[in-house]
Design a protein around this motif. Structure first.
Motif, PDB file in Angstrom:
ATOM      1  N   UNK A  15      37.246  44.284  28.525  1.00 45.09           N
ATOM      2  CA  UNK A  15      38.491  44.126  29.280  1.00 45.09           C
ATOM      3  C   UNK A  15      38.381  44.661  30.698  1.00 45.09           C
ATOM      4  N   UNK A  16      37.687  45.785  30.848  1.00 40.25           N
ATOM      5  CA  UNK A  16      37.521  46.358  32.185  1.00 40.25           C
ATOM      6  C   UNK A  16      36.673  45.446  33.072  1.00 40.25           C
ATOM      7  N   UNK A  17      35.618  44.877  32.511  1.00 39.31           N
ATOM      8  CA  UNK A  17      34.795  43.929  33.275  1.00 39.31           C
ATOM      9  C   UNK A  17      35.626  42.714  33.663  1.00 39.31           C
ATOM     10  N   UNK A  18      36.436  42.215  32.737  1.00 37.14           N
ATOM     11  CA  UNK A  18      37.277  41.059  33.023  1.00 37.14           C
ATOM     12  C   UNK A  18      38.275  41.381  34.132  1.00 37.14           C
ATOM     13  N   UNK A  19      38.906  42.558  34.066  1.00 32.44           N
ATOM     14  CA  UNK A  19      39.851  42.942  35.121  1.00 32.44           C
ATOM     15  C   UNK A  19      39.147  43.123  36.465  1.00 32.44           C
ATOM     16  N   UNK A  20      37.916  43.624  36.434  1.00 36.01           N
ATOM     17  CA  UNK A  20      37.153  43.734  37.679  1.00 36.01           C
ATOM     18  C   UNK A  20      36.867  42.374  38.286  1.00 36.01           C
ATOM     19  N   UNK A  21      36.503  41.420  37.447  1.00 33.21           N
ATOM     20  CA  UNK A  21      36.260  40.060  37.937  1.00 33.21           C
ATOM     21  C   UNK A  21      37.543  39.439  38.490  1.00 33.21           C
ATOM     22  N   UNK A  22      38.674  39.687  37.819  1.00 26.22           N
ATOM     23  CA  UNK A  22      39.943  39.163  38.319  1.00 26.22           C
ATOM     24  C   UNK A  22      40.295  39.801  39.656  1.00 26.22           C
ATOM     25  N   UNK A  23      40.102  41.104  39.744  1.00 30.77           N
ATOM     26  CA  UNK A  23      40.460  41.816  40.968  1.00 30.77           C
ATOM     27  C   UNK A  23      39.594  41.459  42.159  1.00 30.77           C
TER      28      UNK A  23
END
Length: 100
Positions: A15-23
């Motif tokens: 989830x953190x990697x996904x949020x980083x990619x979104x950000x």
């Protein structure tokens, strides 16, 4: 660490990697893999990541391994004090030789 906590931690990292990619890149990897944000599998992954965050709240409030080991060492020394060497005095063995 329990197996459930390891799985939860893995999902949180995803989830953190996904949020980083979104950000940083405005790219939702979970949605891209599982067919968009409205797809059932994407929503399932998002839900599992959220539940994993709740499970890992227990890790936030549990003592770290170093603290537990340090406390165990303190209890060990308090349980078994060594009174013979408390003041650094050596036993007087000369009296034993004189008695023989």
């Amino acid at each position: 660490m329990k197996i459930i906590q390891r799985i939860a931690l893995t999902l949180i990292i995803i989830g953190a990697i996904n949020w980083g990619l979104i950000g940083f890149f405005q790219f939702d990897l979970v949605a891209a893999i599982f067919g968009g944000q409205e797809a059932f599998l994407s929503r399932l992954i998002y839900g599992l990541v959220g539940l994993s965050g709740l499970i890992c709240l227990s890790l936030l409030f549990s003592p770290m391994n170093e603290e537990v080991e340090r406390n165990d060492d303190r209890r060990q020394t308090n349980r078994n004090p060594n009174y013979a060497t408390e003041f650094g005095e050596d036993a007087d063995l000369s009296k034993l030789k004189d008695d023989e």
